[in-house]
Design a protein around this motif. Structure first.
Motif, PDB file in Angstrom:
ATOM      1  N   LYS A 127       0.810  -1.210   0.000  1.00  0.00           N
ATOM      2  CA  LYS A 127       0.000   0.000   0.000  1.00  0.00           C
ATOM      3  C   LYS A 127       0.848   1.267   0.000  1.00  0.00           C
ATOM      4  O   LYS A 127       0.336   2.355  -0.229  1.00  0.00           O
ATOM      5  CB  LYS A 127      -0.924   0.008   1.218  1.00  0.00           C
ATOM      6  N   LYS A 135       3.534  15.386  -8.933  1.00  0.00           N
ATOM      7  CA  LYS A 135       2.900  14.951 -10.183  1.00  0.00           C
ATOM      8  C   LYS A 135       2.601  13.453 -10.156  1.00  0.00           C
ATOM      9  O   LYS A 135       1.514  13.020 -10.521  1.00  0.00           O
ATOM     10  CB  LYS A 135       3.798  15.294 -11.369  1.00  0.00           C
ATOM     11  N   TYR A 136       3.558  12.658  -9.700  1.00  0.00           N
ATOM     12  CA  TYR A 136       3.370  11.207  -9.625  1.00  0.00           C
ATOM     13  C   TYR A 136       2.217  10.866  -8.672  1.00  0.00           C
ATOM     14  O   TYR A 136       1.354  10.046  -8.984  1.00  0.00           O
ATOM     15  CB  TYR A 136       4.660  10.526  -9.157  1.00  0.00           C
ATOM     16  N   ALA A 137       2.198  11.506  -7.501  1.00  0.00           N
ATOM     17  CA  ALA A 137       1.134  11.262  -6.524  1.00  0.00           C
ATOM     18  C   ALA A 137      -0.217  11.688  -7.073  1.00  0.00           C
ATOM     19  O   ALA A 137      -1.225  11.007  -6.865  1.00  0.00           O
ATOM     20  CB  ALA A 137       1.453  11.985  -5.218  1.00  0.00           C
ATOM     21  N   LYS A 138      -0.263  12.806  -7.778  1.00  0.00           N
ATOM     22  CA  LYS A 138      -1.516  13.287  -8.372  1.00  0.00           C
ATOM     23  C   LYS A 138      -2.028  12.304  -9.424  1.00  0.00           C
ATOM     24  O   LYS A 138      -3.194  11.931  -9.422  1.00  0.00           O
ATOM     25  CB  LYS A 138      -1.301  14.666  -8.990  1.00  0.00           C
ATOM     26  N   GLU A 139      -1.142  11.870 -10.312  1.00  0.00           N
ATOM     27  CA  GLU A 139      -1.522  10.956 -11.401  1.00  0.00           C
ATOM     28  C   GLU A 139      -1.972   9.590 -10.884  1.00  0.00           C
ATOM     29  O   GLU A 139      -2.744   8.898 -11.545  1.00  0.00           O
ATOM     30  CB  GLU A 139      -0.362  10.783 -12.375  1.00  0.00           C
ATOM     31  N   ASN A 140      -1.485   9.198  -9.698  1.00  0.00           N
ATOM     32  CA  ASN A 140      -1.793   7.879  -9.159  1.00  0.00           C
ATOM     33  C   ASN A 140      -2.718   7.927  -7.944  1.00  0.00           C
ATOM     34  O   ASN A 140      -2.875   6.931  -7.242  1.00  0.00           O
ATOM     35  CB  ASN A 140      -0.487   7.150  -8.815  1.00  0.00           C
ATOM     36  N   ASN A 141      -3.310   9.118  -7.692  1.00  0.00           N
ATOM     37  CA  ASN A 141      -4.255   9.305  -6.600  1.00  0.00           C
ATOM     38  C   ASN A 141      -3.693   8.821  -5.261  1.00  0.00           C
ATOM     39  O   ASN A 141      -4.320   8.054  -4.537  1.00  0.00           O
ATOM     40  CB  ASN A 141      -5.578   8.599  -6.912  1.00  0.00           C
ATOM     41  N   LEU A 142      -2.492   9.301  -4.937  1.00  0.00           N
ATOM     42  CA  LEU A 142      -1.788   8.888  -3.725  1.00  0.00           C
ATOM     43  C   LEU A 142      -1.843   9.976  -2.660  1.00  0.00           C
ATOM     44  O   LEU A 142      -2.180  11.129  -2.940  1.00  0.00           O
ATOM     45  CB  LEU A 142      -0.327   8.579  -4.054  1.00  0.00           C
ATOM     46  N   LEU A 156      11.265   5.284  -6.033  1.00  0.00           N
ATOM     47  CA  LEU A 156      10.935   5.940  -7.296  1.00  0.00           C
ATOM     48  C   LEU A 156      12.146   6.598  -7.930  1.00  0.00           C
ATOM     49  O   LEU A 156      12.227   6.727  -9.135  1.00  0.00           O
ATOM     50  CB  LEU A 156       9.841   6.995  -7.070  1.00  0.00           C
ATOM     51  N   PRO A 178      -2.937  14.991  -5.070  1.00  0.00           N
ATOM     52  CA  PRO A 178      -2.767  14.093  -3.937  1.00  0.00           C
ATOM     53  C   PRO A 178      -3.276  14.731  -2.660  1.00  0.00           C
ATOM     54  O   PRO A 178      -3.598  15.912  -2.622  1.00  0.00           O
ATOM     55  CB  PRO A 178      -1.252  13.906  -3.873  1.00  0.00           C
TER      56      PRO A 178
END
Length: 98
Positions: A6, A24-31, A13, A51
């Motif tokens: 999880k 950006k990564y967290a936003k794109e992956n809903n984290l 990364l 995110p």
């Protein structure tokens, strides 16, 4: 607590990632970003999720008490994270900010 599929550690990364790349990564992956860095909590105040951000503000603490404190508070932190875009975690309280 964090040794599961999880959670992704930033080091996994790329240790050289900038805050913007992490965001950006967290936003794109809903984290949700879990951090001790105030840059992310300042940024989320100006944006809408994703995110979300959990900002750990426990101060200087040895690792064992740090993990024990988070372990004890984690259920409440996760509960607040469902409803708030920013969760600030202090030694004496936890606060959610919409």
């Amino acid at each position: 607590m964090w040794n599961s599929s999880k959670y992704i550690h930033q080091f996994d990364l790329g240790d050289e990632w900038t805050d913007s790349q992490i965001w950006k990564y967290a936003k794109e992956n809903n984290l949700t970003i879990i951090t001790k860095d105030s840059d992310f909590s300042s940024r989320i105040l100006l944006h809408t999720p994703p995110p979300k951000v959990i900002h750990v503000k426990l101060g200087n603490m040895k690792m064992s008490p740090f993990y024990e404190t988070l372990k004890n508070l984690w259920p409440e932190i996760i509960q607040l994270n469902q409803d708030y875009k920013l969760v600030n975690v202090f030694v004496d309280r936890i606060e959610g900010i919409m």
